[in-house]
Design a protein around this motif. Structure first.
Motif, PDB file in Angstrom:
ATOM      1  N   SER A 135       0.856  -1.179   0.000  1.00 25.72           N
ATOM      2  CA  SER A 135       0.000   0.000   0.000  1.00 25.72           C
ATOM      3  C   SER A 135       0.891   1.229   0.000  1.00 25.72           C
ATOM      4  O   SER A 135       1.824   1.321   0.801  1.00 25.72           O
ATOM      5  N   GLY A 178       0.570   2.869   3.351  1.00 28.94           N
ATOM      6  CA  GLY A 178       0.930   2.058   4.500  1.00 28.94           C
ATOM      7  C   GLY A 178       2.322   1.474   4.444  1.00 28.94           C
ATOM      8  O   GLY A 178       2.958   1.252   5.477  1.00 28.94           O
ATOM      9  N   THR A 188      -5.489   4.367  -2.560  1.00 29.88           N
ATOM     10  CA  THR A 188      -6.347   3.486  -1.749  1.00 29.88           C
ATOM     11  C   THR A 188      -6.140   1.999  -2.034  1.00 29.88           C
ATOM     12  O   THR A 188      -6.763   1.171  -1.381  1.00 29.88           O
ATOM     13  N   TYR A 189      -5.284   1.671  -3.007  1.00 27.68           N
ATOM     14  CA  TYR A 189      -5.033   0.251  -3.280  1.00 27.68           C
ATOM     15  C   TYR A 189      -4.361  -0.391  -2.072  1.00 27.68           C
ATOM     16  O   TYR A 189      -3.440   0.185  -1.511  1.00 27.68           O
ATOM     17  N   THR A 248      -7.423  -1.316  -0.617  1.00 23.74           N
ATOM     18  CA  THR A 248      -8.524  -1.239   0.340  1.00 23.74           C
ATOM     19  C   THR A 248      -9.868  -1.511  -0.364  1.00 23.74           C
ATOM     20  O   THR A 248      -9.945  -1.463  -1.596  1.00 23.74           O
ATOM     21  N   PRO A 249     -10.938  -1.759   0.393  1.00 18.55           N
ATOM     22  CA  PRO A 249     -12.249  -2.033  -0.221  1.00 18.55           C
ATOM     23  C   PRO A 249     -12.801  -0.903  -1.077  1.00 18.55           C
ATOM     24  O   PRO A 249     -13.670  -1.136  -1.910  1.00 18.55           O
TER      25      PRO A 249
END
Length: 326
Positions: free
Chosen positions: A44, A47, A226-227, A229-230
Motif C-alpha cells: 500500500s 501504508g 487506496t489500493y 482497500t475495499p
C-alpha cells in the motif's frame, strides 16, 4: 431534426479517425495489464511507503489499463449500430454472420492454440478460455447475440435503459462465474445507445471535456492511494465510466492539434496483437533484458515500461510481413 447516416459520417469523420487511432494505444494498455501487473501482496502506497517499482505498476497496470476493455466494449457497441439505417432480422443476420468470421472463429482457433501450448483439453476451455484475454471475445459474442434486446430497450426506454443498467454495473449482480461480465453488457449497451441514436461521440463528450479530465485524474490518483482497500474497486468502477469520455476528448485534441498519426498497418495489427500476445509471450526478451541489466529497481522499472513496447513492435512487424506476403 433526426440525423441520417450520411450527414453523421460526412460531418464527423474525426470520430472514426479517433476510433481508428485509439486501437493500438488501447491494445498496448492491454499488454501492460498482462505484463507482470501484480503488485506485491499487501503493498500500500500510504501504508508501506514509497516503492518506485510497485508504484509504477499501480499507476499503469492497476489504474490506467482499467480504461482499455470498457472502451473496446463501448466502441464495439457503437460501431455495431451506427451504420444501421433500418433494424430488422436481415440486418441482424448479416451482423452476426460477419462476427462469426471476426469473433467466433478467431476465438476457437487461438483458444485451441493456447490449449495445445498448456496441454489442457476440456470442453470448459471454450467458455472459460485457456487463452485468458479471450474472455473479451466471449463476452462480445454474447452481447452481439443480445443486440435485438438491446435495440428494443434503447428504442422503448431511452435514457432509462442506461439508468437501469448502472446498478447492474455497480453491483455486479449480472455476473456469471465464469461468464459475461456486467461491464461488458453495460458498456456495449452504452455504445449501442449512442450508435442507435446516431450521436457523435466527440461532440457529445466534448461538452464536458474539462470535467472528464479532472474526474479521471482525481479518481486515478485516489485508486493509487487506496489500493488495495475495499474502496479501490468502487473508485475503479467510476474511473471506467469517466475515462471513456476523457480518452476520446484527449485523443481528439491530439489529432486536431498535431500531425501525429499512427501508421495504418500498426492500427490494423491491434487485433492480431490482442490474439497473439498471451500465446506467444516472447519471454526470451525478458530473459535477455535481465541478463544484460540485472534486477535493480531502475532495471525493473525500465523492463516494465520498455519490454511490452518492444514485444508490441515485434508483433506489428510480424503482422506487416504477413500482410506483405498475403
Amino acid at each position: 431534426m433526426k440525423r441520417t447516416i450520411a450527414s453523421l459520417i460526412m460531418g464527423t469523420v474525426s470520430q472514426f479517425q479517433v476510433i481508428n487511432q485509439l486501437r493500438l494505444p488501447l491494445i498496448i494498455l492491454v499488454t501492460y495489464a498482462h505484463s507482470y501487473n501484480e503488485v506485491a501482496e499487501g503493498y500500500s502506497l500510504l501504508g508501506s511507503g514509497w516503492d518506485t517499482y510497485q508504484v509504477l505498476k499501480l499507476v499503469v497496470s492497476q489504474t490506467l489499463v482499467k480504461a482499455a476493455m470498457p472502451m473496446f466494449f463501448f466502441i464495439s457497441g457503437y460501431l455495431f449500430f451506427v451504420n444501421v439505417e433500418k433494424w430488422n432480422w436481415q440486418t441482424y443476420q448479416q451482423k452476426i454472420k460477419r462476427r462469426v468470421k471476426t469473433l467466433l472463429i478467431p476465438y476457437i482457433i487461438w483458444n485451441l492454440l493456447m490449449a495445445v501450448k498448456l496441454r489442457v483439453f476440456s470442453p470448459s476451455i471454450f467458455w472459460e478460455p485457456a487463452n485468458m484475454p479471450l474472455w473479451f471475445l466471449r463476452d462480445l459474442i454474447v452481447v452481439s447475440l443480445l443486440t435485438p434486446i438491446i435495440y428494443i430497450g434503447v428504442r422503448k426506454l431511452g435514457w432509462w435503459l442506461l439508468m437501469l443498467l448502472l446498478p447492474v454495473y455497480a453491483t455486479g449482480i449480472w455476473a456469471i462465474q465464469p461468464g459475461p461480465t456486467p461491464y461488458a453488457v453495460c458498456f456495449f449497451t452504452f455504445g449501442a445507445f449512442m450508435g442507435i441514436r446516431k450521436m457523435n461521440i466527440i461532440e457529445t463528450f466534448a461538452k464536458g471535456e474539462t470535467l472528464w479530465y479532472l474526474l479521471s485524474a482525481a479518481l486515478g490518483l485516489s485508486m493509487v492511494l487506496t489500493y488495495p482497500t475495499p474502496i479501490f474497486p468502487v473508485l475503479m468502477l467510476c474511473f471506467r465510466l469517466v475515462s471513456i469520455a476523457a480518452v476520446f476528448c484527449l485523443a481528439n485534441r491530439i489529432l486536431t492539434a498535431t500531425s501525429i498519426r499512427i501508421p495504418q498497418v500498426a492500427c490494423d495489427s491491434s487485433y492480431f496483437i490482442f490474439l497473439a500476445h498471451y500465446v506467444f509471450f516472447l519471454s526470451i526478451i525478458d530473459t535477455a533484458f535481465f541478463s544484460l541489466f540485472g534486477t535493480s529497481t531502475w532495471s525493473l522499472c525500465a523492463h516494465f515500461l520498455l519490454c511490452p513496447l518492444l514485444k508490441v513492435t515485434i508483433f506489428v512487424i510480424i503482422y506487416y510481413l504477413y500482410r506483405r506476403i498475403t
